[in-house]
Motif scaffolding. Structure first.
Motif, PDB file in Angstrom:
ATOM      1  N   ALA A 109       0.829  -1.204   0.000  1.00 33.04           N
ATOM      2  CA  ALA A 109       0.000   0.000   0.000  1.00 33.04           C
ATOM      3  C   ALA A 109       0.862   1.252   0.000  1.00 33.04           C
ATOM      4  O   ALA A 109       0.542   2.248  -0.667  1.00 33.04           O
ATOM      5  CB  ALA A 109      -0.920  -0.003   1.214  1.00 33.04           C
ATOM      6  N   SER A 110       1.983   1.210   0.716  1.00 35.55           N
ATOM      7  CA  SER A 110       2.874   2.375   0.770  1.00 35.55           C
ATOM      8  C   SER A 110       3.512   2.672  -0.575  1.00 35.55           C
ATOM      9  O   SER A 110       3.961   3.791  -0.822  1.00 35.55           O
ATOM     10  CB  SER A 110       3.969   2.159   1.829  1.00 35.55           C
ATOM     11  N   GLN A 111       3.516   1.683  -1.464  1.00 34.34           N
ATOM     12  CA  GLN A 111       4.060   1.878  -2.800  1.00 34.34           C
ATOM     13  C   GLN A 111       3.027   2.420  -3.781  1.00 34.34           C
ATOM     14  O   GLN A 111       3.329   2.629  -4.947  1.00 34.34           O
ATOM     15  CB  GLN A 111       4.627   0.557  -3.324  1.00 34.34           C
ATOM     16  N   GLY A 112       1.808   2.623  -3.285  1.00 32.48           N
ATOM     17  CA  GLY A 112       0.782   3.252  -4.104  1.00 32.48           C
ATOM     18  C   GLY A 112      -0.095   2.321  -4.912  1.00 32.48           C
ATOM     19  O   GLY A 112      -0.854   2.781  -5.774  1.00 32.48           O
ATOM     20  N   TYR A 113      -0.060   1.034  -4.642  1.00 36.28           N
ATOM     21  CA  TYR A 113      -0.886   0.091  -5.399  1.00 36.28           C
ATOM     22  C   TYR A 113      -2.353   0.159  -4.974  1.00 36.28           C
ATOM     23  O   TYR A 113      -3.244  -0.199  -5.748  1.00 36.28           O
ATOM     24  CB  TYR A 113      -0.355  -1.335  -5.237  1.00 36.28           C
ATOM     25  N   TYR A 114      -2.599   0.572  -3.738  1.00 31.54           N
ATOM     26  CA  TYR A 114      -3.943   0.758  -3.214  1.00 31.54           C
ATOM     27  C   TYR A 114      -3.801   1.538  -1.919  1.00 31.54           C
ATOM     28  O   TYR A 114      -2.693   1.735  -1.409  1.00 31.54           O
ATOM     29  CB  TYR A 114      -4.657  -0.586  -2.971  1.00 31.54           C
ATOM     30  N   SER A 115      -4.926   1.997  -1.367  1.00 29.20           N
ATOM     31  CA  SER A 115      -4.870   2.762  -0.125  1.00 29.20           C
ATOM     32  C   SER A 115      -4.773   1.830   1.075  1.00 29.20           C
ATOM     33  O   SER A 115      -5.197   0.675   1.016  1.00 29.20           O
ATOM     34  CB  SER A 115      -6.112   3.652   0.007  1.00 29.20           C
ATOM     35  N   VAL A 116      -4.235   2.351   2.155  1.00 30.76           N
ATOM     36  CA  VAL A 116      -4.088   1.534   3.354  1.00 30.76           C
ATOM     37  C   VAL A 116      -5.459   1.195   3.944  1.00 30.76           C
ATOM     38  O   VAL A 116      -5.664   0.099   4.486  1.00 30.76           O
ATOM     39  CB  VAL A 116      -3.185   2.240   4.392  1.00 30.76           C
ATOM     40  N   SER A 117      -6.416   2.119   3.831  1.00 29.04           N
ATOM     41  CA  SER A 117      -7.765   1.841   4.343  1.00 29.04           C
ATOM     42  C   SER A 117      -8.425   0.718   3.553  1.00 29.04           C
ATOM     43  O   SER A 117      -9.117  -0.136   4.129  1.00 29.04           O
ATOM     44  CB  SER A 117      -8.623   3.102   4.289  1.00 29.04           C
ATOM     45  N   ALA A 118      -8.204   0.692   2.225  1.00 32.98           N
ATOM     46  CA  ALA A 118      -8.752  -0.392   1.403  1.00 32.98           C
ATOM     47  C   ALA A 118      -8.110  -1.721   1.777  1.00 32.98           C
ATOM     48  O   ALA A 118      -8.779  -2.763   1.815  1.00 32.98           O
ATOM     49  CB  ALA A 118      -8.544  -0.093  -0.073  1.00 32.98           C
ATOM     50  N   ALA A 119      -6.812  -1.696   2.069  1.00 28.68           N
ATOM     51  CA  ALA A 119      -6.116  -2.924   2.470  1.00 28.68           C
ATOM     52  C   ALA A 119      -6.698  -3.479   3.758  1.00 28.68           C
ATOM     53  O   ALA A 119      -6.935  -4.689   3.881  1.00 28.68           O
ATOM     54  CB  ALA A 119      -4.620  -2.641   2.636  1.00 28.68           C
ATOM     55  N   ILE A 120      -6.947  -2.605   4.727  1.00 27.82           N
ATOM     56  CA  ILE A 120      -7.511  -3.046   6.009  1.00 27.82           C
ATOM     57  C   ILE A 120      -8.916  -3.601   5.811  1.00 27.82           C
ATOM     58  O   ILE A 120      -9.273  -4.651   6.363  1.00 27.82           O
ATOM     59  CB  ILE A 120      -7.512  -1.882   7.015  1.00 27.82           C
ATOM     60  N   ALA A 121      -9.720  -2.901   5.014  1.00 32.39           N
ATOM     61  CA  ALA A 121     -11.106  -3.342   4.792  1.00 32.39           C
ATOM     62  C   ALA A 121     -11.153  -4.701   4.100  1.00 32.39           C
ATOM     63  O   ALA A 121     -11.897  -5.605   4.515  1.00 32.39           O
ATOM     64  CB  ALA A 121     -11.854  -2.296   3.959  1.00 32.39           C
ATOM     65  N   TRP A 122     -10.354  -4.868   3.043  1.00 29.09           N
ATOM     66  CA  TRP A 122     -10.365  -6.132   2.311  1.00 29.09           C
ATOM     67  C   TRP A 122      -9.747  -7.268   3.135  1.00 29.09           C
ATOM     68  O   TRP A 122     -10.206  -8.409   3.064  1.00 29.09           O
ATOM     69  CB  TRP A 122      -9.643  -5.990   0.983  1.00 29.09           C
ATOM     70  N   ALA A 123      -8.716  -6.952   3.913  1.00 30.44           N
ATOM     71  CA  ALA A 123      -8.112  -7.983   4.767  1.00 30.44           C
ATOM     72  C   ALA A 123      -9.120  -8.475   5.800  1.00 30.44           C
ATOM     73  O   ALA A 123      -9.210  -9.680   6.079  1.00 30.44           O
ATOM     74  CB  ALA A 123      -6.872  -7.438   5.464  1.00 30.44           C
ATOM     75  N   THR A 124      -9.890  -7.552   6.358  1.00 32.35           N
ATOM     76  CA  THR A 124     -10.891  -7.932   7.352  1.00 32.35           C
ATOM     77  C   THR A 124     -11.996  -8.760   6.715  1.00 32.35           C
ATOM     78  O   THR A 124     -12.464  -9.752   7.302  1.00 32.35           O
ATOM     79  CB  THR A 124     -11.472  -6.670   8.026  1.00 32.35           C
TER      80      THR A 124
END
Length: 201
Positions: A46-61
């Motif tokens: 996410a830090s590399q700009g592939y997606y937002s950190v909030s999207a990562a948390i939501a999809w991981a959950t």
């Protein structure tokens, strides 16, 4: 393990944040790589700009919930009686032990599900007794989602902040996992020893 991590990175970069959910769901059911590696890696990606950190948390959950539901339904489908029958075939185990464990879960189910999602080594396994006990599905989903959200957010944010040093997270969480495994092993030995004394006595 490196090959699996490479595949995880490829999925996350190709599919985007839904790839985080896919990797997390697979890690929950078939854990070839622990979440303490997958989630910080998701944060770094996410830090590399592939997606937002909030999207990562939501999809991981969401992925954690899907994986937990698979194990929940496995426990529900297998059922208490079949697991008790299996326990009776295992040396030094008894159906009574299984029934007592499920009864304990029945008294502490909500706490067990929520806290279990925060404990390395039992995060996935806690869903099985929930299924055996037929914990109300909505309640299971609520507490699984809440516990998973806390765990996923902590590890993804750590990976996001650490950047290329994302793998440092595993160095801190990994020993905790080892302690949990040792404690589980000690508990199993204790139960087996007590069962052996009972049979010999």
């Amino acid at each position: 393990m490196e090959a699996v991590l490479d595949w995880v990175v490829l999925v996350m970069r190709t599919v985007g944040s839904p790839g985080v959910g896919l990797a997390t769901a697979l890690e929950t059911v078939f854990p070839p790589v622990p979440s303490e590696l997958v989630l910080p890696l998701a944060g770094y990606t996410a830090s590399q700009g592939y997606y937002s950190v909030s999207a990562a948390i939501a999809w991981a959950t969401a992925g954690s919930l899907v994986g937990a539901l698979v194990l929940y339904w496995l426990g529900a489908a297998w059922g208490l009686e079949r697991i008790c029958a299996l326990a009776d075939r295992i040396p030094l185990m008894h159906a009574h032990d299984v029934r007592r464990a499920v009864a304990w879960f029945g008294r502490h189910g909500r706490t067990a599900v929520f806290v279990g999602r925060l404990v390395p080594g039992v995060r996935s396994l806690i869903s099985i007794p929930a299924g055996i006990d037929r914990m109300p599905l909505l309640r299971f989903c609520v507490f699984t989602t809440a516990g998973s959200l806390v765990w996923n957010a902590a590890l993804i944010l750590a990976g996001y902040e650490l950047g290329e040093q994302w793998h440092v997270v595993e160095g801190y969480v990994g020993p905790v996992s080892n302690v949990v495994y040792v404690l589980i092993g000690i508990a199993l030995v204790f139960v087996a020893a007590r069962r052996l004394r009972h049979r010999l006595g």
